[in-house]
Enzyme design. Structure first.
Site, short mmCIF file in Angstrom:
data_model
loop_
_atom_site.label_atom_id
_atom_site.label_comp_id
_atom_site.label_asym_id
_atom_site.label_seq_id
_atom_site.Cartn_x
_atom_site.Cartn_y
_atom_site.Cartn_z
N ASP A 1 0.82 -1.20 0.00
CA ASP A 1 0.00 0.00 0.00
C ASP A 1 0.87 1.26 0.00
OD1 ASP A 1 -2.81 0.90 0.39
OD2 ASP A 1 -2.01 1.79 2.22
N GLU B 1 1.29 -0.36 -5.07
CA GLU B 1 0.45 0.77 -5.42
C GLU B 1 1.34 2.01 -5.43
OE1 GLU B 1 -3.50 3.01 -3.67
OE2 GLU B 1 -1.84 2.56 -2.35
C1 GLC Z 1 -4.51 2.94 -0.35
C2 GLC Z 1 -5.71 2.03 -0.35
C3 GLC Z 1 -6.90 2.79 0.16
C4 GLC Z 1 -6.60 3.29 1.57
C5 GLC Z 1 -5.30 4.09 1.59
C6 GLC Z 1 -4.85 4.37 3.00
O1 GLC Z 1 -4.63 3.97 -1.24
O2 GLC Z 1 -5.92 1.50 -1.63
O3 GLC Z 1 -8.06 2.00 0.16
O4 GLC Z 1 -7.65 4.09 2.02
O5 GLC Z 1 -4.26 3.41 0.94
O6 GLC Z 1 -4.26 3.23 3.56
#
Ligand code: GLC
Length: 550
Positions: free
Chosen positions: A200, A242
């Site tokens: 993440d 991500e």
């Molecule tokens: C990422 C996740 C999202 C979450 C954020 C904070 O972007 O995909 O769902 O709210 O991180 O952890």
């Protein structure tokens, strides 16, 4: 199968709490998921990505953990989790989990200790400032829901940094103890048997936050370190990150300047996601042709993860204002469908007017693009969203299994459900559910099973190289090809509404009895490639040739 399993994987993501509830308490659980593994195996999924599984106050759907070494008791026990890994493995399915270590929940014992005193051993695990930083109101990820990135904590008598919500204090990655702990967390789950992590918020993990500096330096070396660590602990583990950043920054996430892929194996292709939506909105393949031409070259072993929908909003922030407005006009015309001034909180089927032809076209396009496809639960049956729910919850409703009450997701009283089931309209579970579709080969689910099986017969898509076929084609048509040691696949997708004929005769010299392996309808014998018919919103996947030695 090539050397790298992830290149030819089909990833399916789900939230345990909305998937299947085995004990009737209204919350999905691990045993419920185990009971659905056969369904997933039949669909053709080879890797599950589980959204956060840790104990959490759930103020951000689990992306706010209070213990990285356990599973949320609502989901079951660590024993149940180990059993899930075993049962998945029996079916040839790997499991990766969300690793959310940019921040913790503010209820995490580390933060509780850190805020309690400057002398706490955990004080320096978070990011503090004694004075109000100048960039307090900059860099928010959730505009409209988040006011600031630095908040004053009265207990700590200091300001703390939170890139996301206020209840998600950022961990301090400049602290070697934090880095060591994160590696330990990874080792723990690898030791249990996960095949890797969906990491993440990676650009923020490597940020060495300096109060007052909205462009704090980034330490990419930490990604190299993490990769080394993971690879030594489990050679075939994968990191899927991500990192929704500008395209020119992406290569640095895959590897250092030496050109070796020594950092992240796979990155989500956010750029392609926006372009897919734009191409579908305009019924024009131009944005996809751009994507095929200008995607940065990846180091060996680097791979894109493609997606149409995920658990967040469709992020259109990398499109121009005009492009974004075109997508809004088609897919998010009401204000209530949009979020964070940049995206759309809807599922794909309703955005495409529940038009089966357009849904197939969209997924055929995604799955034929270079990279590893990621599919979100419920998309395979064409689930919809519930816009009466706040924010991103609209697209996080329970899986629709059957005609039974609560869609067969749970036997609990409806008011006890973790989130309401969609029970009205075209997308209500009475109309959209697995039971209705599983015995019906013509259903969307039947189509997904066939499409995924076809994909698995075409390893060129995942492991080969994908290019645009630059020949004159009618408007609306995209022709592209995937080449690998196993042969060549050719794809013709018609984003427009008119039936067309495409001249692919220039491919004739390479063709070796070309055949349709997937198409929106039976087109009859393919014959010569000079006049390939494709209906409006139709598509044909053509095997051009196979490697003869194969
Ligand atoms: C990422 C996740 C999202 C979450 C954020 C904070 O972007 O995909 O769902 O709210 O991180 O952890």
């Amino acid at each position: 199968m090539g050397d790298r399993w992830y290149s030819e994987a089909v990833v399916y993501c789900l939230d345990i709490d909305t998937y299947a509830d085995s004990d009737g308490d209204g919350v999905g659980d691990i045993r419920g998921l185990i009971g659905r593994l056969d369904y997933l195996a039949r669909l053709g999924v080879t890797c599950l990505w589980l959204h956060p599984i840790h104990p959490s106050p759930n103020r951000d759907d689990g992306y706010d953990a209070t213990d990285f070494y356990n599973v949320d008791p609502r989901f079951g026990t660590l024993g149940d989790f180990a059993e899930l890994l075993h049962q998945a493995q029996n079916r040839g399915i790997r499991v990766i989990i969300d690793l959310v270590v940019n921040h913790t929940s503010d209820e995490h014992p580390w933060f509780q200790s850190a805020r309690s005193s400057p002398d706490s051993p955990y004080r320096d695990w978070f990011v503090w400032s004694d004075n109000e930083p100048d960039d307090r109101y900059q860099g928010m990820v959730f505009p409209g829901e988040q006011r600031e990135t630095w908040s004053y904590d009265r207990t700590a008598k200091a300001w703390f940094y939170h890139r996301f919500y206020k209840f998600q204090p950022d961990l301090n990655f400049a602290n070697p103890q934090v880095r060591a702990e994160v590696k330990k967390i990874m080792s723990f789950w690898l030791q249990l048997g996960v095949s890797g992590f969906r990491m993440d918020a990676v650009p923020f993990i490597i940020e060495l936050t300096e109060p007052g500096n909205p462009n704090s330096p980034k330490d990419f070396e930490f990604l190299t370190e993490m990769r080394q660590h993971v690879q030594w602990r489990r050679g075939d583990a994968v990191l899927l990150a991500e990192a929704n950043v500008e395209p020119d920054q992406l290569p640095t996430f895959f590897g250092d300047a030496s050109g070796s892929g020594n950092r992240i194996h796979m990155l989500f292709d956010f750029m392609l996601n926006g372009r897919l939506m734009l191409a579908l909105a305009r019924e024009d393949p131009e944005p996809l042709i751009d994507a095929l031409h200008d995607t940065p070259k990846l180091p060996v072993g680097g791979q894109w993860a493609t997606f149409l929908r995920n658990h967040d909003e469709i992020d259109l922030s990398r499109l121009t204002t005009e492009q974004r407005n075109q997508v809004y006009a088609q897919f998010g015309p009401d204000e209530n469908m949009r979020i964070y001034d940049r995206g759309i909180r809807r599922r794909l089927a309703p955005m495409l007017g529940n038009d089966r032809r357009r849904i197939e076209l969209a997924y055929a396009l995604q799955f034929s693009m270079r990279g590893t496809p990621v599919l979100r639960y419920g998309e395979e049956i064409g689930m919809g969203e519930d816009l009466s729910l706040p924010g991103r919850e609209a697209i996080r409703t329970p899986m629709q299994w059957s005609y039974q009450p609560n869609s067969g997701f749970s036997t609990a009283d409806p008011e006890k459900l973790v989130r309401p089931v969609i029970d009205k309209g075209d997308f209500g579970y009475q109309n959209v559910n697995v039971t209705a579709q599983r015995g019906e080969p013509k259903s969307l689910l039947g189509w997904f099973e066939r499409m995924i099986r076809t994909l698995r017969e075409a390893p060129e898509i995942g492991s080969g190289s994908t290019t645009h076929i630059d020949v004159a084609v009618p408007p609306g048509v995209l022709a592209h090809r995937a080449d690998g040691p196993t042969g060549t696949m050719v794809f013709v997708h018609n984003l427009g509404t008119d039936d067309v004929e495409v001249d692919l005769s220039s491919l004739e010299p390479e063709a070796d009895l070309p055949i349709d392996v997937l198409a929106d309808r039976g087109y009859g014998e393919l014959g010569k490639l000079g006049a390939v018919k494709v209906s409006g919103h139709g598509y044909r996947w053509i095997r051009l040739c196979r490697d003869r030695g194969f």
